[in-house]
Design a protein around this motif. Structure first.
Motif, PDB file in Angstrom:
ATOM      1  N   THR A  66       0.828  -1.214   0.000  1.00  0.00           N
ATOM      2  CA  THR A  66       0.000   0.000   0.000  1.00  0.00           C
ATOM      3  C   THR A  66       0.855   1.254   0.000  1.00  0.00           C
ATOM      4  O   THR A  66       0.380   2.313  -0.387  1.00  0.00           O
ATOM      5  N   GLU A  67       2.108   1.137   0.426  1.00  0.00           N
ATOM      6  CA  GLU A  67       2.978   2.311   0.584  1.00  0.00           C
ATOM      7  C   GLU A  67       3.916   2.484  -0.608  1.00  0.00           C
ATOM      8  O   GLU A  67       4.848   1.694  -0.787  1.00  0.00           O
ATOM      9  N   GLY A  68       3.684   3.522  -1.403  1.00  0.00           N
ATOM     10  CA  GLY A  68       4.549   3.806  -2.544  1.00  0.00           C
ATOM     11  C   GLY A  68       5.980   4.086  -2.134  1.00  0.00           C
ATOM     12  O   GLY A  68       6.924   3.698  -2.826  1.00  0.00           O
ATOM     13  N   GLN A  71       7.850   0.895  -1.664  1.00  0.00           N
ATOM     14  CA  GLN A  71       8.224   0.277  -2.940  1.00  0.00           C
ATOM     15  C   GLN A  71       9.390   1.013  -3.595  1.00  0.00           C
ATOM     16  O   GLN A  71      10.240   0.391  -4.216  1.00  0.00           O
ATOM     17  N   PRO A  92       1.428  -1.065  -6.595  1.00  0.00           N
ATOM     18  CA  PRO A  92       0.929  -0.356  -5.415  1.00  0.00           C
ATOM     19  C   PRO A  92      -0.559  -0.639  -5.209  1.00  0.00           C
ATOM     20  O   PRO A  92      -1.307  -0.797  -6.174  1.00  0.00           O
TER      21      PRO A  92
END
Length: 195
Positions: A66-68, A71, A92
């Motif tokens: 969920t967290e860009g 990534q 994402p």
């Protein structure tokens, strides 16, 4: 190289898989000669690097988070590890929104280290995604020794306890709980002939 990824994990408040769990993931990817793996919870790339080290040289890791920002940091870890960009597909989004869009029966291994309260739902998706003979694995299966304590009733502990029970009782899974790190629950999907 993984030390940098671990340091970045600490900076953003992510708990990466430990060396024992990582080695187990590499082993699982190697013995299945994994060509296609799904990871739920990219983090800063520590577990992804371990998985990729065990996968076939042409293998592709599909990792969801969920967290860009996580990534982006994971991409740094993959680059530092010398992993070609075409071997990693970063997606994402929430796992339970992304996983249904992935191909049924296409993956050799699904590794989950995401939202603990969603673990039982991840199992349903993982069983759809893995090939017969494929592997599903869940990190934090002991959840800081809370799972074995019936007095612990918080949502995360209850969900992991439910997952462990479901996997143990499932007639199409051969499970083992590896005592590495915070517990790694692993199960092989049994091959059954089409009837």
């Amino acid at each position: 190289m993984l030390a940098n990824a671990r340091a970045r994990a600490q900076e953003v408040g992510v708990a990466p898989i430990g060396p024992g769990g990582g080695a187990a993931l590499r082993f699982l990817a190697a013995i299945t000669e994994a060509r296609a793996v799904v990871e739920i919870g990219t983090g800063t790339g520590v577990s992804g690097v371990w998985l990729l080290r065990g996968m076939r040289p042409d293998g592709v890791l599909t990792t969801v988070d969920t967290e860009g920002e996580h990534q982006r940091l994971a991409k740094e870890a993959f680059t530092e590890a010398g992993i070609p960009s075409q071997r990693v597909r970063l997606i994402p989004g929430r796992a339970l929104e992304v996983l249904p869009r992935l191909t049924d029966g296409h993956y050799d291994l699904v590794f989950a280290d995401g939202d603990k309260e969603e673990y039982p739902a991840y199992l349903d998706e993982a069983l759809r995604l893995v090939k017969p003979g494929g592997i599903v694995a869940f990190d934090n299966a002991l959840w800081h020794d809370r799972v074995a304590d019936p007095a612990q009733r918080d949502g995360e502990t209850v969900a992991i306890r439910e997952l462990v029970r479901t996997v143990a009782e499932h007639d199409r899974l051969v499970p083992v709980l590896l005592p590495v790190g915070d517990g790694l629950l692993v199960a092989k999907k049994v091959w059954t002939p089409e009837t």
